[in-house]
Write an enzyme that holds these catalytic residues in place. Structure first.
Site: not given
Ligand code: IVH
Length: 716
Positions: A144, A146, A148, A167, A255, A357, A448, A451, A464, A470
């Site tokens: 899935e 990740k 941000d 967290r 998730y 990543k 500034c 000027c 300024c 200016c």
């Molecule tokens: S799984 C229980 N799944 O990535 C498993 N983490 O570096 C927990 N994150 O602190 C991690 N998308 O905030 C998981 N699809 C995803 C995620 C995810 C983002 C973040 C999460 C975690 C960080 C870990």
């Protein structure tokens, strides 16, 4: 999907008339007795939850916005009149008071982090290790995105929303319950038959389109834009005032099940997930969460082996920019929960999951110089000039250094190696110094650079004090004025040239006084380009008042605010006559902006510039705006509204009368002048009106009353 098209699917609550597009008007609220009201409110809540689920989770709504609003208003009216609101009612998303600080919360199981790499071979080694330790070579994986954003743990007790926590350090987080409550896609009550105790983990984020719109609004207001969606989400989630969070567009994907059982526990193995409630795989959790009303991302896939996971990541990487949320890689998780439990964790990571990543949109380069730019309002912005570097496909040679405080905190100087980031399509910025190679750190100037006037600090922001003396500010103001009025041919370069050659000496009004000959003399110009420019100026004659006000470049007064001001006052004359208190009455203008407006128009020099522009035959009087708000026609009048008025929400009506100086209150008393009685009104307000001899008017009479007072309202 024939059934869904017909209005509802099998997932709709049975015997609930409100799961379809309503085809009848509601009877007046006071036709109901308390029992009937409570029964109807319960059905409405159930239906609204169903519609939320269809909209947010299934992405397949069965009724339109208007119908939804109608159900929502009806529920509000019932809860209001019969005092029926419940904590988890869809109407209860905002309302909590601002806090002094966020409390801390101990997590039921530590929220660990993920081991990560951008190298496919590291991901293959992860899979090999897992196969070896679990002694299985047939393990499937869930892949899935990740996200941000920010990780949160959300707790439901008996299916009801109970708590949300960030967290934090993994063991203890911050209590953001009231903030997460404002996120529409997070259900306040779960669907189906959830376990009595459920803690789910998810990621709060700001969708990209919403981030861009929100940043535009911030810039317009004169606030600093957020550097990227993640920062925006972080700042919003950790707000002390939930009503601020409610105004900002957050969203959430879930998730993972962190803990689930028939009773509350507070010490769970971190890899147990939903095992105690029969969810024996991640994929099973993925199927189950939406049925409880929790939104998961549809991009997730169950794959057979690690090569398929690598392929998933590469495919998703190609579509990364098309998604409406930022992701920085994919997460690969062992599907089988029992195996996860056996694999366990290290002190910081889960052994059964790995983040693969994407290449970072950041690079390290060297600072060649630091300059300070002067903006149109005199704001000084430090900018690093960099050895050009390719950051995720874009060549970056300049990056923002934010402000004086950031520069001090980073301790940046010429020659330093710095990490430059680009995110969410915003200007690149320097994130940190990775190697201090400079002779000394850059010191923010006290005067500034353009000027020599003193620099004034307002928190971390520097300005300024030279105003239009200016040249940098003068240049920017000419550029800005002509840009807002859509006058083509005056870019930064031409504006610089005008100021340098003295074509513009004091203000943009000078430009309007120039002849073809004056302009034709400029280097690189000729008669044709001079004539063209004057034609352009002519074409922008009599600009709409809002545009004219925006073009003046008053701090924090962008096009939206300027239009609001124009609509409130109608003519330039009225704006010039307005006081600070008058400006404060404009919807969307707070104390600060009202202060800027008043200060600008009290200044004789500015008034002179405005007078010169309006008297100039080339620009002329700005076109008056249609007045929606006229100031004080209703001063001293107090309204109370009950029931619904077609085409208007309650708060729109209140804002309407307030714009004209009236007060709008929630309950009827001896001070009330009118009770406006719409459809399905509340009986208690009507009784109070009778008791206090308060005249009751229907919507038609209400609008006629406004008209009598000279207020024209466009009925929507
Ligand atoms: S799984 C229980 N799944 O990535 C498993 N983490 O570096 C927990 N994150 O602190 C991690 N998308 O905030 C998981 N699809 C995803 C995620 C995810 C983002 C973040 C999460 C975690 C960080 C870990």
């Amino acid at each position: 999907m024939a059934e869904a098209d017909a209005g509802t699917g099998e997932d709709a609550p049975a015997d609930n008339p409100y799961v379809r597009e309503p085809d009848t008007e509601f009877a007046p609220v006071d036709d109901l007795d308390a029992d009937a009201a409570s029964e109807q409110a319960a059905l409405l809540r159930e239906a609204l939850r169903y519609h939320d689920y269809r909209y947010y989770v299934r992405n397949d709504p069965v009724i339109g916005d208007r119908a939804y609003d109608q159900l929502f208003s009806r529920l509000e009216a019932l809860e209001d009149e019969f005092d029926l609101a419940t904590d988890t009612s869809p109407t209860q998303r905002v309302g909590a008071e601002p806090l002094d600080e966020l409390a801390s919360v101990d997590h039921v199981a530590p929220l660990l982090s993920l081991d990560s790499s951008g190298d496919a071979d590291d991901v293959r080694s992860f899979a090999d290790r897992v196969a070896r330790e679990a002694d299985r070579d047939d393990l499937a994986f869930v892949c899935e995105p990740k996200f941000d954003g920010l990780s949160v743990a959300v707790t439901y007790v008996d299916g009801e929303y109970e708590q949300a926590a960030t967290r934090g350090d993994g063991e203890t987080g911050e209590d953001v319950t009231e903030n997460v409550r404002t996120i529409d896609s997070v259900p306040l009550q779960l669907r189906g038959d959830p376990p009595a105790f459920l803690v789910v983990r998810g990621e709060v984020y700001m969708p990209r389109d919403a981030f861009q719109a929100h940043n535009r609004e911030r810039v317009e207001r004169g606030d600093d834009p957020f550097a990227n969606p993640r920062n925006a989400a972080a700042g919003t989630l950790r707000q002390l005032d939930p009503s601020v969070t409610a105004e900002r567009p957050l969203d959430c994907f879930f998730y993972d099940v962190l803990a689930a059982g028939e009773e509350a526990v507070d010490g769970v193995e971190p890899s147990r997930g939903g095992l105690d409630v029969g969810l024996d795989s991640h994929w099973a959790e993925h199927q189950q969460l939406p049925d409880w009303g929790l939104k998961v991302d549809r991009e997730a896939e169950l794959v057979e082996d690690i090569e398929a996971a690598v392929d998933y990541r590469n495919r998703l990487g190609e579509r990364r920019e098309d998604l409406n949320y930022e992701i920085d890689g994919v997460v690969v998780k062992v599907d089988d929960r029992q195996t996860c439990l056996e694999l366990g964790t290290t002190a910081r990571h889960y052994r059964w999951a790995y983040a693969y990543k994407f290449p970072a949109r950041e690079e390290v380069t060297t600072v060649a110089d630091v300059t300070v730019q002067v903006g149109r309002t005199g704001r000084l912005t430090p900018v690093a000039l960099l050895d050009p570097v390719d950051v995720g496909g874009v060549t970056v040679s300049r990056a923002s250094l934010h402000n004086r405080d950031e520069i001090r905190a980073m301790g940046v100087g010429v020659g330093d190696a710095v990490r430059v980031q680009r995110a969410g399509d915003v200007i690149p910025y320097v994130a940190e110094v990775v190697e201090d190679r400079s002779e000394g750190h850059f010191e923010f100037p006290e005067s500034c650079p353009r000027c020599g006037s003193d620099v004034e600090f307002d928190g971390p922001n520097a300005f300024c004090t030279g105003g239009l003396t200016c040249p940098a500010q003068l240049v920017r103001s000419v550029e800005y004025f002509t840009d807002v009025l859509d006058v083509e041919g005056v870019g930064e370069e031409a504006a610089e040239q005008f100021v340098e050659a003295g074509v513009v000496e004091e203000s943009v009004a000078d430009l309007y006084d120039r002849s073809v000959e004056d302009l034709a003399e400029l280097e690189g110009w000729g008669e044709t380009s001079a004539r063209n420019l004057l034609t352009e100026l002519d074409d922008a004659r009599n600009p709409p008042l809002g545009e004219f006000l925006a073009a003046l470049g008053i701090p924090e007064v962008g096009p939206t605010v300027a239009d609001d001001v124009a609509r409130e006052f109608g003519t330039l004359e009225a704006v010039l006559d307005a006081s600070e208190t008058d400006f404060e009455r404009v919807d969307g203008v707070g104390e600060v902006v009202a202060g800027h407006l008043a200060e600008f128009f009290e200044n004789d020099r500015n008034r002179d510039v405005v007078a010169r522009l309006r008297d100039d035959s080339r620009l002329g009087e700005p076109e008056p705006a249609d007045v929606e708000g006229g100031g004080a026609e209703l001063e001293g009048v107090t309204f109370v509204f009950t029931g619904s008025v077609e085409g208007w929400t309650r708060s729109e009506l209140q804002a309407l009368v307030e714009r004209h100086g009236a007060s709008a209150t929630g309950s009827v008393s001896g001070n009330t002048d009118y009770l406006v009685v719409g459809e399905s009104p509340g009986q208690s307000k009507r009784d109070a009106a009778d008791a206090n001899d308060v005249p009751q008017v229907d919507p038609g009479e209400f609008f006629a009353l406004l008209e009598d007072r000279g207020i024209t309202v466009e009925q929507s």
